[in-house]
Design an enzyme around this catalytic site. Structure first.
Site, PDB file in Angstrom:
ATOM      1  N   ASP A   8       0.797  -1.243   0.000  1.00 29.96           N
ATOM      2  CA  ASP A   8       0.000   0.000   0.000  1.00 29.96           C
ATOM      3  C   ASP A   8       0.828   1.291   0.000  1.00 29.96           C
ATOM      4  O   ASP A   8       0.493   2.240   0.741  1.00 29.96           O
ATOM      5  CB  ASP A   8      -0.960   0.020   1.204  1.00 29.96           C
ATOM      6  CG  ASP A   8      -1.988  -1.101   1.169  1.00 29.96           C
ATOM      7  OD1 ASP A   8      -1.903  -1.962   0.281  1.00 29.96           O
ATOM      8  OD2 ASP A   8      -2.874  -1.135   2.049  1.00 29.96           O
ATOM      9  N   LYS A 106      -7.060  -4.906  -2.872  1.00 34.48           N
ATOM     10  CA  LYS A 106      -7.820  -5.396  -1.715  1.00 34.48           C
ATOM     11  C   LYS A 106      -8.748  -4.310  -1.218  1.00 34.48           C
ATOM     12  O   LYS A 106      -8.566  -3.136  -1.552  1.00 34.48           O
ATOM     13  CB  LYS A 106      -6.845  -5.821  -0.606  1.00 34.48           C
ATOM     14  CG  LYS A 106      -6.006  -4.669  -0.104  1.00 34.48           C
ATOM     15  CD  LYS A 106      -4.931  -5.174   0.822  1.00 34.48           C
ATOM     16  CE  LYS A 106      -4.146  -4.022   1.388  1.00 34.48           C
ATOM     17  NZ  LYS A 106      -4.961  -3.051   2.122  1.00 34.48           N
ATOM     18  N   CYS A 151      -2.025  -2.612   7.615  1.00 32.29           N
ATOM     19  CA  CYS A 151      -1.921  -3.534   6.476  1.00 32.29           C
ATOM     20  C   CYS A 151      -0.631  -4.333   6.477  1.00 32.29           C
ATOM     21  O   CYS A 151      -0.621  -5.502   6.088  1.00 32.29           O
ATOM     22  CB  CYS A 151      -2.135  -2.777   5.179  1.00 32.29           C
ATOM     23  SG  CYS A 151      -3.859  -2.210   5.070  1.00 32.29           S
TER      24      CYS A 151
END
Ligand code: VGL
Ligand code: ZN
Length: 198
Positions: A8, A106, A151
């Site tokens: 991310d 995601k 994450c």
């Protein structure tokens, strides 16, 4: 085989973004320097539909960072971030990417959040990352990116559960730190679960 998982590293998680992680952009040169030693590089990308249930804006009367029940989980409510096809959802412009890198998105289901790059928070819907790594013969992972306490942590814990050998590149991670120390706590949790913090 060993793969690098870049979690991310997107505009919304960097200074100036919608869910800015302090010093989030500082992971970019660290990750760019590290990637040379990996044959396989995989990126995860937070990729929410507009109106996603992890957004405070989808819960009238609630504030950003409030906790609400969502499915079986307690969900932190975030500012709108990483909305599909927005600039905020794009990877940081200085992050090195090659055409051979693989991207796994995601958080695409409107009703459930997904911190892990492998599985949504209900542990039901898979992104395909696990089978991809197995098909590629990958057994060892190095993980870096944003954010340490969400994450990165959940990606590492799922990877360990799946039996991968996991290193976490500490200098290539930064935390949200909603509570001071959340990032350090996350490194301790990942270490206790069997990851090597490097
Ligand atoms: C993340 C909060 C919400 C992360 C994603 O990438 O750590 N955190 N969505
Ligand atoms: Zn998100």
């Amino acid at each position: 085989m060993e793969a690098l998982i870049i979690v991310d590293v997107q505009n919304d998680f960097c200074p100036g973004g919608a869910l800015a992680v302090p010093e989030g952009d500082l992971v970019v040169p660290v990750i760019n320097a590290a990637r040379g030693s990996f044959k396989r590089v995989v990126l995860t990308q937070d990729w929410h539909p507009a109106g996603h249930k992890s957004f405070a804006s989808a819960h009238p009367g609630k504030q950003v960072y409030d906790l609400v029940p969502l499915g079986a989980q307690q969900q932190v409510l975030w500012p709108d971030h990483c909305v599909q096809n927005s600039t905020g959802a794009e990877f940081h412009p200085k992050l090195t990417r090659l055409p051979t890198d693989n991207v796994f998105r995601k958080g695409t289901l409107p009703m459930v959040d997904s911190y892990s790059g492998f599985l949504d928070n209900d542990k039901i819907h898979e992104t395909g990352l696990r089978n991809f790594l197995l098909d590629e013969g990958v057994t060892r992972l190095t993980v870096a990116g944003l954010a340490t306490d969400y994450c990165v942590k959940f990606t590492v814990l799922d990877a360990l559960r799946y039996g991968f050998q996991v290193k976490v590149l500490k200098a290539g991670c930064r935390a949200v730190n909603l509570q001071p120390g959340d990032g350090e706590k996350a490194f301790q949790e990942m270490g206790a679960a069997g990851a090597e913090i490097v």
